[in-house]
Motif scaffolding. Structure first.
Motif, short mmCIF file in Angstrom:
data_model
loop_
_atom_site.label_atom_id
_atom_site.label_comp_id
_atom_site.label_asym_id
_atom_site.label_seq_id
_atom_site.Cartn_x
_atom_site.Cartn_y
_atom_site.Cartn_z
N GLN A 40 0.83 -1.20 0.00
CA GLN A 40 0.00 0.00 0.00
C GLN A 40 0.87 1.26 0.00
N ARG A 41 1.92 1.26 0.80
CA ARG A 41 2.84 2.41 0.81
C ARG A 41 3.53 2.55 -0.55
N GLU A 42 3.97 1.42 -1.08
CA GLU A 42 4.65 1.44 -2.37
C GLU A 42 3.73 1.97 -3.47
N ARG A 43 2.48 1.56 -3.44
CA ARG A 43 1.51 2.02 -4.44
C ARG A 43 1.33 3.53 -4.38
N GLY A 44 1.19 4.07 -3.17
CA GLY A 44 1.02 5.51 -3.03
C GLY A 44 2.22 6.29 -3.53
N MET A 45 3.41 5.80 -3.19
CA MET A 45 4.63 6.48 -3.65
C MET A 45 4.77 6.40 -5.16
N ALA A 46 4.42 5.25 -5.73
CA ALA A 46 4.50 5.09 -7.19
C ALA A 46 3.57 6.07 -7.89
N ASN A 47 2.40 6.31 -7.31
CA ASN A 47 1.45 7.25 -7.91
C ASN A 47 2.01 8.66 -7.96
N ILE A 48 2.62 9.10 -6.85
CA ILE A 48 3.21 10.44 -6.84
C ILE A 48 4.40 10.50 -7.79
N PHE A 49 5.23 9.46 -7.76
CA PHE A 49 6.41 9.40 -8.62
C PHE A 49 6.02 9.51 -10.09
N LEU A 50 5.03 8.73 -10.52
CA LEU A 50 4.64 8.73 -11.92
C LEU A 50 3.87 9.99 -12.30
N SER A 51 2.98 10.44 -11.41
CA SER A 51 2.17 11.62 -11.74
C SER A 51 3.01 12.89 -11.77
N SER A 52 4.11 12.92 -11.01
CA SER A 52 5.00 14.09 -11.01
C SER A 52 6.14 13.93 -12.02
N ARG A 53 6.04 12.88 -12.87
CA ARG A 53 7.05 12.59 -13.89
C ARG A 53 8.45 12.40 -13.27
N ALA A 58 11.19 9.68 -5.58
CA ALA A 58 12.04 8.70 -6.27
C ALA A 58 12.82 7.85 -5.26
N SER A 59 13.53 8.49 -4.33
CA SER A 59 14.35 7.75 -3.37
C SER A 59 13.47 7.00 -2.37
N GLN A 60 12.37 7.62 -1.94
CA GLN A 60 11.47 6.94 -0.98
C GLN A 60 10.88 5.68 -1.61
N ARG A 61 10.53 5.75 -2.88
CA ARG A 61 9.95 4.58 -3.53
C ARG A 61 10.97 3.45 -3.61
N THR A 62 12.22 3.80 -3.90
CA THR A 62 13.26 2.77 -3.99
C THR A 62 13.43 2.05 -2.66
N HIS A 104 1.28 -16.33 -8.54
CA HIS A 104 1.35 -15.94 -9.95
C HIS A 104 1.48 -14.42 -10.07
N ALA A 105 0.70 -13.68 -9.30
CA ALA A 105 0.77 -12.22 -9.35
C ALA A 105 2.13 -11.71 -8.86
N LEU A 106 2.68 -12.37 -7.86
CA LEU A 106 3.99 -11.95 -7.34
C LEU A 106 5.09 -12.12 -8.38
N ASP A 107 4.94 -13.10 -9.25
CA ASP A 107 5.95 -13.30 -10.29
C ASP A 107 6.05 -12.09 -11.22
N GLY A 108 4.96 -11.33 -11.33
CA GLY A 108 4.98 -10.15 -12.19
C GLY A 108 5.38 -8.87 -11.48
N LEU A 109 5.60 -8.93 -10.16
CA LEU A 109 5.90 -7.71 -9.40
C LEU A 109 7.24 -7.08 -9.79
N PRO A 110 8.32 -7.85 -9.98
CA PRO A 110 9.58 -7.21 -10.38
C PRO A 110 9.46 -6.42 -11.69
N ARG A 111 8.75 -6.98 -12.67
CA ARG A 111 8.56 -6.29 -13.94
C ARG A 111 7.76 -5.01 -13.75
N LEU A 112 6.73 -5.05 -12.91
CA LEU A 112 5.95 -3.85 -12.62
C LEU A 112 6.84 -2.76 -12.05
N ARG A 113 7.68 -3.14 -11.11
CA ARG A 113 8.58 -2.14 -10.49
C ARG A 113 9.57 -1.56 -11.50
N GLU A 114 10.05 -2.40 -12.40
CA GLU A 114 10.97 -1.91 -13.43
C GLU A 114 10.28 -0.89 -14.33
#
Length: 405
Positions: A40-53, A58-62, A104-114
């Protein structure tokens, strides 16, 4: 010992085995809760990271990705500890199917993060992917609650599941609001979706309240942060009331206030999980004590029967049979009472199943999204002044006459 008493003791041993299985499953629920919180934390950070281009978080998400990976390892280890060889495990088919979907969903998580790191997808797409994974994890918790055979444990699991589901809607609201503020804009459809997330939280938390005791509710009130809630409401009003432009600088403040609230919910979630584990331990200890007492009593009866002289044995036999019958009847009454209470507790879970099936039907036949299908059910319920589960049941009753989707 007569065959009847042998089966009486076997019934109690089966009860203990079911409680021990529940204890293992309850421990799994706690591990899942920690991983869901990290996602849940990662999702929120990803939203700000992507929406702010890429300009924010960036560092918090990592760092959060690293934390999430550690929590994921815990979940995988817990899954590995499940006894998949137990073909008679209650609800095993559905539980293990849910676990397979999670893996199965976890197998796709690394690609999502990339792809998030490379800004190769939109914030809404990232959110949908995280939502799907969290939903799969919460479905495991749901199956754990549905498998409970002890009313008190079932009640605790229903409360915990609904609290976790409410917290997930709070997490979705955090991610959505972060995306809206970071992008600096929101439209009418976005505002409607935001309101839907708030209403969904309230519905889940009401079920949690209904199934919780006074001590838990007191802890829930103590875990609330009034200042964070006040700031959250202020920012909600800005999001609800401002059509078009939003102040992008408020994205960090929104995320911070939502996180204060959700972290408080996480602390309560830990408490609920700990209470659940303690409850399982107490029920197992109680059942073992009752089994020991029953065995001691029956062995004493048998010993007295063997020691009786032939002249009194004939008179003693009926006494032994009446004593065993009394134990059987008392156990039958106890199991019936437990079954009645369990049916009442499971009503909430059954209602959820009905709503989910009706949503699936509307999604298939009207080509709606999951959210739009739920909104359609809710709107019908409001228009007809009926409970949403009653409307869902009516929709299902029409399944056979609906045209193919």
């Amino acid at each position: 010992m007569t065959s009847g008493t042998r089966f009486l003791l076997a019934a109690r041993q089966c009860e203990i085995a079911e409680l021990e299985q529940l204890a293992r499953t309850s421990a799994l629920v706690g591990v899942i809760g920690r991983f869901v919180h990290a996602l849940q934390r990662e999702r929120g950070m990803a939203n700000i990271f992507l929406s702010s281009r890429g300009a924010r978080f960036a560092s918090q998400r990592t760092q959060q990705v690293a934390d999430g990976a550690a929590a994921e390892a815990e979940v995988r280890a817990a899954f590995d500890g499940l006894d998949t060889e137990d073909a008679h495990a209650r609800n095993g088919s559905r539980l293990f199917s849910r676990v397979a979907l999670v893996l199965h969903a976890l197998d796709g998580l690394p690609r999502l993060r990339e792809r998030i790191a490379a800004q190769a997808l939109r914030a809404g797409e990232a959110t949908a992917a995280y939502d799907k994974l969290v939903a799969a994890l919460l479905a495991v918790v749901f199956e754990a609650a549905d498998a409970a055979t002890d009313p008190e444990i079932s009640r605790a699991l229903v409360a915990l599941f609904n609290f976790m589901q409410g917290k997930e809607f709070a997490g979705q609201e955090r991610a959505f609001g972060a995306r809206a503020f970071a992008a600096g804009t929101i439209d009418a459809a976005g505002q409607e979706h935001w309101r839907h997330l708030v209403a969904a939280q309230e519905g889940c938390l009401q079920v949690f309240t209904d199934f919780s005791d006074a001590e838990v509710l007191q802890a829930e009130r103590a875990a609330q942060d009034p200042e964070a809630l006040a700031q959250l409401e202020r920012l909600r009003r800005l999001g609800f009331g401002t059509r078009g432009a939003l102040d992008a600088e408020l994205s960090d403040a929104w995320y911070a206030q939502c996180t204060r609230r959700i972290d408080g919910m996480r602390a309560l979630e830990d408490l609920l999980a700990a209470r659940l584990r303690g409850l399982c331990e107490r029920r197992i200890a109680q059942a073992r004590t009752e089994l020991r007492d029953q065995r001691t009593m029956l062995e004493a009866f048998a010993a007295q029967a063997r020691a009786a002289d032939p002249a009194t044995l004939a008179a003693y036999g009926p006494h032994l049979e009446r004593s065993v019958l009394a134990l059987v009847q008392e156990q039958a009454r106890r199991l019936q009472a437990m079954g009645d209470e369990l049916d009442e507790v499971r009503a909430s879970l059954n209602e959820r199943k009905v709503v989910e099936r009706a949503k699936g039907l509307l999604m298939a036949h009207r080509h709606l999204s999951e959210e739009d299908a739920y909104k359609a059910l809710r709107q019908m319920a409001m228009n007809q002044n009926r409970r949403i589960v009653d409307v869902a049941q009516a929709v299902l009753s029409l399944a056979e006459v609906l045209p193919g989707g």
